[in-house]
Design an enzyme around this catalytic site. Structure first.
Site, short mmCIF file in Angstrom:
data_model
loop_
_atom_site.label_atom_id
_atom_site.label_comp_id
_atom_site.label_asym_id
_atom_site.label_seq_id
_atom_site.Cartn_x
_atom_site.Cartn_y
_atom_site.Cartn_z
CE LYS A 87 9.86 23.38 6.02
NZ LYS A 87 9.70 21.86 6.32
O1 G3P Z 1 10.15 18.41 5.90
C1 G3P Z 1 11.24 18.58 4.89
C2 G3P Z 1 12.08 17.20 4.41
O2 G3P Z 1 12.22 16.87 5.90
C3 G3P Z 1 11.50 16.36 3.59
O3 G3P Z 1 11.92 15.11 3.73
O4 G3P Z 1 12.05 12.56 3.17
O5 G3P Z 1 10.34 13.97 1.98
O6 G3P Z 1 12.90 14.23 1.38
P1 G3P Z 1 11.82 13.87 2.64
#
Ligand code: G3P
Length: 218
Positions: A87
């Protein structure tokens, strides 16, 4: 549609895997820190532990932000297991690194994508996955789902093979709308996956079926 779980928590990954519908895992440095995983050796061992639970597609994020550093770190991550997808953040050196990884057969997931232009660059660099963050766009009053639709249209226009991995999904409506639009993958917290099971008419219907069966058989 593929379902990935967005966590570094091993018991949540096992629970989703046991449901039989899990196609992969995404992590990020914040999710690793949340589990208290720190230090290079522990991080690599944790990724290996995740790979041992699931069948494929474990996104492991690089910390480096310069080309040489991303390449070195990404190659180390890719060596852990064939299931690893490296990633890489959406930055200039990240795009250059994705192009290099793709020529070496190392699968990549370009993360922190918030615009159609970034998604176009990601596909042109040959990434395996692009990760647009829906919830974080909604948080700043932009339409995260509209971004998924724009990327779907652009990728279909040119036949790009990069899979659209909808990320930062906060609830089942995000997930269902992504499925309607045609995102290839959704990565979600465990709760969003298990919330798909729920409907009050399912609960009341089952309760009545069982009560009627009991009455007829007593
Ligand atoms: O893994 C990346 C993403 O899914 C993060 O989500 O909820 O931290 O905006 P969030």
């Amino acid at each position: 549609m593929k379902f990935f779980i967005d966590t570094a928590n091993l018991s949540e990954i096992r629970e989703a895997y046991d449901l039989g519908v899990l196609d992969g895992v995404t992590t990020n440095p914040s999710l690793m820190a949340k589990e208290g995983i720190a230090g290079a050796e522990k991080v690599l061992a944790h990724y290996k532990a995740i790979c041992n639970i699931v069948d494929a597609n474990v996104s492991a994020e690089v910390i480096a932000t310069d080309f040489e550093g991303i390449i070195k770190e990404g190659r180390e991550l890719a060596k852990i297991d064939d299931k690893i997808v490296v990633k890489v953040p959406m930055i200039k050196d990240g795009i250059k690194a994705i192009k290099k990884f793709s020529s070496e057969g190392i699968r990549t997931n370009c993360t922190l994508v918030f615009s159609p232009g970034q998604a176009l660059l990601t596909a042109k660099a040959g990434a395996s996955f692009v990760s647009p963050f829906i919830g974080r766009l909604d948080d700043i009053s932009q339409d995260g789902l509209e971004l998924i639709a724009q990327i779907r249209l652009i990728y279909d226009n040119y036949g790009y093979q990069t899979e659209i991995l909808a990320a930062s999904i906060r609830h089942t409506i995000h997930l269902i709308k992504c499925a309607e639009i045609g995102a290839d993958v959704a990565t979600c917290p465990l709760k969003v996956i298990t919330d798909l099971l729920k409907h009050p008419l399912t609960d009341s219907g089952l309760e009545k079926f069982l009560a009627d069966h009991k009455k007829a058989n007593s």
